[in-house]
Design a protein around this motif. Sequence first.
Motif, PDB file in Angstrom:
ATOM      1  N   MET A  19     -49.122  40.684 -81.372  1.00 53.62           N
ATOM      2  CA  MET A  19     -49.366  39.848 -80.121  1.00 53.62           C
ATOM      3  C   MET A  19     -48.598  40.172 -78.869  1.00 53.62           C
ATOM      4  SD  MET A  19     -51.486  37.456 -80.209  1.00 53.62           S
ATOM      5  CE  MET A  19     -50.726  36.432 -78.861  1.00 53.62           C
ATOM      6  N   SER A  20     -47.462  41.001 -79.001  1.00 53.53           N
ATOM      7  CA  SER A  20     -46.622  41.486 -77.668  1.00 53.53           C
ATOM      8  C   SER A  20     -47.589  42.649 -77.000  1.00 53.53           C
ATOM      9  CB  SER A  20     -45.437  42.208 -78.400  1.00 53.53           C
ATOM     10  OG  SER A  20     -45.502  43.284 -79.071  1.00 53.53           O
ATOM     11  N   GLU A  21     -48.416  43.042 -77.424  1.00 52.23           N
ATOM     12  CA  GLU A  21     -49.422  43.851 -76.715  1.00 52.23           C
ATOM     13  C   GLU A  21     -50.730  43.375 -76.455  1.00 52.23           C
ATOM     14  OE1 GLU A  21     -49.275  47.851 -78.264  1.00 52.23           O
ATOM     15  OE2 GLU A  21     -47.326  47.653 -79.155  1.00 52.23           O
ATOM     16  N   ASN A  22     -50.885  42.214 -76.800  1.00 49.12           N
ATOM     17  CA  ASN A  22     -52.408  41.324 -76.406  1.00 49.12           C
ATOM     18  C   ASN A  22     -52.177  40.427 -75.260  1.00 49.12           C
ATOM     19  OD1 ASN A  22     -54.206  38.864 -76.849  1.00 49.12           O
ATOM     20  ND2 ASN A  22     -55.141  40.687 -78.264  1.00 49.12           N
ATOM     21  N   LYS A  23     -53.139  40.583 -74.327  1.00 46.31           N
ATOM     22  CA  LYS A  23     -53.214  39.616 -72.959  1.00 46.31           C
ATOM     23  C   LYS A  23     -54.197  38.847 -73.008  1.00 46.31           C
ATOM     24  CE  LYS A  23     -49.782  42.798 -72.093  1.00 46.31           C
ATOM     25  NZ  LYS A  23     -48.536  42.226 -72.362  1.00 46.31           N
TER      26      LYS A  23
END
Length: 477
Positions: free
Chosen positions: A418-422
């Motif tokens: 999730m840290s790389e999902n926008k």
Amino acid sequence: MSTPGSHQSLYNQFSGLMKTSPTPTHMKAKIPNVRRMRRIISEDSEWTLAIVPLLTELCIQHIVKNFQYNPILKELLPEHQQKVLSRLPPDLPLTVTANLIEDENYWHRCCIKRWPVCHVARHGGSWKRMFFERHLENLLKLFIPGTTDPNVILDLLPLCQNYVRRIQVDQFLPPVRLPTPPQNEEQSDSGSEGEGSEPEKDHYQLEALVAGLKHLEELDLVYGVKDCGMNFQWNLFLFTFRDCHSLAATIKACHTLKIFRLTRSKVDDDKARILIRSLLDHPALEELDMSHNLIGDRGARAAAKLLSHSRLRVLNLANNQVRAPGAQSLAHALAHNTSLVSLNLRLNCIEDEGGQAIAHVLETNKCLTVLNLGGNELSEPTATLLSQVLPINSTLISLNLSCNHIGLDGGKQLLEGMSENKTILEFDLRLSDISQESEYLIGQLLHANREAARQRTLNPGHFMSPITNNCPETCVD
């Protein structure tokens, strides 16, 4: 004619006579008291010539009184039409008002008088449409095959066909069950109890009705009985094969149908395949909801085939019996599908084998925005694959993994993905055995994504700057 002056003169004369002429004692009792004889007749302050009704008012009263037998409306001036409509009783026969009166205020009064709770927004904001849709639904709910005259419903078609766009029926009554004839001892011992004694129960067949509704867009059905109380029997909830074949022919012939829902009706694989087969290459169908039934892998394979032969946008198979093979079939169809935006497989049992198949297809699928896999016995392997997919997928907006066994390590991997999902704005991980820390941090990331989406809506075409120092980079063109 006497005047006030003449009365006063008469009084003066009478007074002078009393003063100059002594009255004999025997006549004093017969002389009237003038003051006691006077009376004040007050005027009616509200009386006016205006209370006499005008001729137009008398005509309007006559039209309203005899509207049922001589409906005069279109010939009147607009202001006179409004007066007539405002005075018409809401219980006039539909044969008189259905195709004559378009005034929403009149149909508003009809709805309010009949139903205490009215949600007109669910009927396109039209009171007339609401009246005819709910009136037709009530007739269908109370129809008893073999007892009720079918013309009670079919005679309504010419009156409601231009207004009904949705049929929502949460009850279909079966025929009246005749008492079973008594059996002798030899007959009762020759077979199992109840074998052959329960005839197949068929419900009202919708084919003729739907064929006459040229604007029908939504069909929402439940084959069961409400409020049966102590008369409960399982055959009251029996969706028979005759019902199934008739319904399949009905939805196949209805080319305007956009939404088809058949829930809580004990639909198994065989019946689901019959229904779905009739929907292949349907020209208008956008949503199929067969949740809360008994559909297994064979039914799921039929639904997967439908994804390849329709423009379906929403598929709901929640609370069925779909397992890994059925989920794999759906995943295979999703790999080539370009129209489905919402898939709900909540409360099935696809396990990690089926969950991984669906997660893998999210790498290439570019249209699915809502995915619900809650309550499917998923665990860490599915979370691991999803954590690898989340940075790649840019279309998914809502993901539900609640009531699974993701575990602590699975939660950490989802946090990393999730840290790389926008793009994901909703991520339900309740009761999934992840740590509170992971759940909190994922919530912070979701908040940042929602704020970035809001900024994109307010300032389209501009670059976004980070909202806070604690949030990840949310610059999106």
